[in-house]
Write an enzyme that holds these catalytic residues in place. Sequence first.
Site, PDB file in Angstrom:
ATOM      1  N   GLU A  21     142.162 114.917  11.464  1.00  0.00           N
ATOM      2  CA  GLU A  21     143.121 115.994  11.213  1.00  0.00           C
ATOM      3  C   GLU A  21     144.552 115.528  11.358  1.00  0.00           C
ATOM      4  O   GLU A  21     144.856 114.579  12.074  1.00  0.00           O
ATOM      5  CB  GLU A  21     142.814 117.230  12.034  1.00  0.00           C
ATOM      6  N   ASP A 129     147.855 129.232  20.120  1.00  0.00           N
ATOM      7  CA  ASP A 129     148.395 129.307  21.480  1.00  0.00           C
ATOM      8  C   ASP A 129     149.544 130.305  21.530  1.00  0.00           C
ATOM      9  O   ASP A 129     149.967 130.821  20.505  1.00  0.00           O
ATOM     10  CB  ASP A 129     148.893 127.924  21.911  1.00  0.00           C
ATOM     11  N   HIS A 184     138.135 126.422  27.964  1.00  0.00           N
ATOM     12  CA  HIS A 184     139.464 126.828  27.505  1.00  0.00           C
ATOM     13  C   HIS A 184     140.288 127.258  28.721  1.00  0.00           C
ATOM     14  O   HIS A 184     139.758 127.842  29.658  1.00  0.00           O
ATOM     15  CB  HIS A 184     139.351 127.986  26.507  1.00  0.00           C
TER      16      HIS A 184
END
Length: 318
Positions: A21, A129, A184
Amino acid sequence: MKVIDRLIQAEREKKTLFSFELLPPVRGKSIQSLFDAIDPLMEFNPAFVDVTYHREEYVYKELPNGLFEKSVQRHRPGTVAVCAAIMHKYNVDTVPHIICGGFSKEETENILIELNFLGIENILALRGDAAKGEAAFTPHPKGYKYASELVEHVDQLNKGEFMYAESGFKGGFCMGVAGYPEKHMDASNLDTDIKYLKQKVDLGAEYIVTQMFFDNQKYFDFVKRCREAGITVPIIPGLKPLTTKRQLTLLPNIFKLDFPQELIKEAEKCKDNKAIKQLGIEFGIQQAKELMEFGVPSMHYYSMGRSTSVKDIAEAIF
Ligand code: FAD
């Protein structure tokens, strides 16, 4: 081609895929810088290339009267356009990251319609985020709070159910979602996090890409716990080669991950970043070999536009 179809085909052929990516270029830069980062990796036949999405930032400019003017800026715009450009230049499937943060439901739907026009049939569905300057993630007043809601929206679109139109395209998108082997940062514990991950899969996500990790055991344990929780989709490891000493404190701070002690010990012996980069490559090759032996679906690299270490690792393992 849909990412899930490539993953199924690779599993049938007992092959591990390669994917990576990239970040869109910063405002004002040309796309050539991105192509320069992609070129060295194309010889490894990536199954797909992800392009990240970067949300707006609040910028404060001081005015002559001493007051401050707040404006909203995006430093890396163009995820959709970059995906289309890469797809057409290299004939490779691209996966734009679609986030909830900063978007109303309607805006999200418009982006998805745009992707469909462009022939892009894969997305990674994310919450995103908090915006820079915000203490915690705040959803758009007319948008989504969790990635699962975005997944549900896309799934409805895939069934031809649009917000404002009777019908549109059907069966459009293959959706991936994010998973966190080391939990997370907002989750109370890993079990709750996996419960919500399963919700995303139950609502239509077809594969998972993990947050980066350096300790393979964390990934192996995560896969085991996901399987025990009833998650059966492919779980792709997200990997990043270590390239600077600063990352040893920066990455745990940002991504709440742990470096294995053996890597820290070796890093402490490195005199400069050149030595660290070499260590990152050697460690990355060992890490990759172990993951491939485990039978991971794809080796997914956070190359972030810097391809040299990823290329060295790919050369050693493919
Ligand atoms: P969610 O799945 O919504 O989860 C967020 C938190 O909420 C978790 O703690 C979860 O446990 C909890 N939760 C979920 N559902 C519920 C519920 N119903 N009730 C209560 N709690 C719940 N960010 C970007 O801005 N751009 C990118 O391009 C990008 N790419 C990424 C790629 C990968 C592979 C990964 C792993 C992350 C990426 N991120 C990106 C970062 C990501 O957006 C953040 O980690 C974000 O904080 C969480 O996104 P999510 O999709 O995992 O959120």
